[in-house]
Write an enzyme that holds these catalytic residues in place. Structure first.
Site, PDB file in Angstrom:
ATOM      1  CB  SER A 133      -0.906  -0.002   1.237  1.00  0.00           C
ATOM      2  OG  SER A 133      -1.508   1.257   1.445  1.00  0.00           O
ATOM      3  CE1 TYR A 158      -4.271  -1.910   4.787  1.00  0.00           C
ATOM      4  CE2 TYR A 158      -3.630   0.322   4.165  1.00  0.00           C
ATOM      5  CZ  TYR A 158      -3.976  -0.969   3.811  1.00  0.00           C
ATOM      6  OH  TYR A 158      -4.004  -1.332   2.491  1.00  0.00           O
TER       7      TYR A 158
END
Length: 331
Positions: A133, A158
């Site tokens: 990501s 995250y």
């Protein structure tokens, strides 16, 4: 030969499955169909794949060792030896990681370890491609973000789990010499997209006459990347197994972005035009774990994979809105 695809009912996963099938690959997908967002949407994505020749689906959790081992054995029995793994299953969402951190450890850390360890019994495997990501760049202020930049200061759990997944893959490739490639996705949008992402949230609110939440009072920029461009990058990565680096480790990291940072307010304007409606805006402060701007340096991705994103938001957003209206039965 078989491609084993995790997160097959997900936004990116279902599109990747469709692209692989279209070029004649045998695909076995796995997904746990969790309820982080609409399970009906996930099942609708799978329904589009279920009638395709060469596709099989197994419901299971990538953090469950026994389930993954059984799924890989079944995959081999259905379509022959597994030659490639595309590992897209993950717990997504920056803000949700503040509320439920444990699911991120299970899906993104344990899931990465389980999937990599499972490759050790796959003699025909040539490449392990996995989702990372753009959030790994954290509070970096140098733009565009390059894979050569330091990524030691994540601003959300995250992001920390995604960076950890990259390090886990590196160590695995170092020890076992399995080629691994991590793909840092930049704000993916498009048809069949996630309901927790900006494009979907904005459409929902605008159509219902609710204010949309505009964080940092609109002073935000994102490298919005259309799903077709992302899929092309995933397939290109799969087709180019990572070669050993200077230390002899067969591992690579690439950015998959549009290489253009768009103002959030401009993004909203394009949605308004596509919907034919004006948004009510609730200007709010920056959210914990968020960053003001993202922008992908894709020079290495272009050079190594031939990646060439071709979809500006002026083209991609109307396609998303058309799908959104059709899916929700809006005339």
């Amino acid at each position: 030969m078989t491609i084993f695809l995790t997160g097959a009912a997900g936004f990116i996963g279902s599109h990747v499955a469709e692209a692989l099938l279209s070029r004649g690959e045998r695909v076995v997908g796995i997904d746990n169909l969790n309820d982080y967002y609409s399970v009906d949407l996930k099942r609708a994505r799978l329904a589009r794949l279920s009638g395709r020749t060469g596709f099989d689906f197994i419901e299971g959790d990538v953090a469950d060792r026994a389930a993954v081992d059984a799924a890989l054995k079944r995959a081999a029995s259905l379509g022959g030896p597994v030659t490639g793994i595309v590992h897209l299953a993950a717990q997504a969402g920056v803000r949700y990681s503040l509320e439920n951190p444990y699911v991120y450890a299970d899906a993104n850390l344990m899931g990465q370890v389980v999937m990599l360890e499972a490759t050790r019994g796959l003699d025909a495997l040539t490449h392990f491609v996995y989702a990372s990501s753009s959030s790994v760049y954290g509070a970096n202020t140098k733009l565009p973000f390059s894979t050569d930049d330091p990524v030691d200061h994540p601003v959300s759990l995250y992001a920390a789990t995604k960076r950890s997944g990259e390090l886990i893959a590196h160590s695995f490739s170092h020890i076992h010499k399995v080629p691994t490639t991590g793909l840092r996705f930049f704000t993916v949008y498009g048809p069949w997209g996630r309901p927790d992402m900006a494009a979907y949230l904005f459409c929902d609110a605008i159509m219902a006459g609710r204010p949309i939440r505009v964080f940092n009072e609109g002073r935000m920029e994102r490298d919005f990347t259309y799903i077709d461009d992302i899929v092309a990058g995933v397939l290109a990565a799969l087709d180019h197994p990572a070669a050993p680096d200077a230390r002899g480790v067969p591992t690579k990291l690439y950015n998959l972005g549009n290489h253009k940072s768009e103002s959030l307010l401009r993004f909203i304007e394009v949605i308004e035009r596509a919907l034919g409606r004006t948004a009510l805006k609730s200007l709010e402060p920056m959210q914990a774990g968020d960053v003001p701007a993202t922008y992908a340096d894709i020079e290495a991705t272009r050079r190594d994979l031939g990646f060439d994103p071709a979809t500006p938001i002026e083209v991609g957003i109307p396609k998303f809105v058309a799908w959104y209206k059709d899916y929700h039965g809006i005339a």
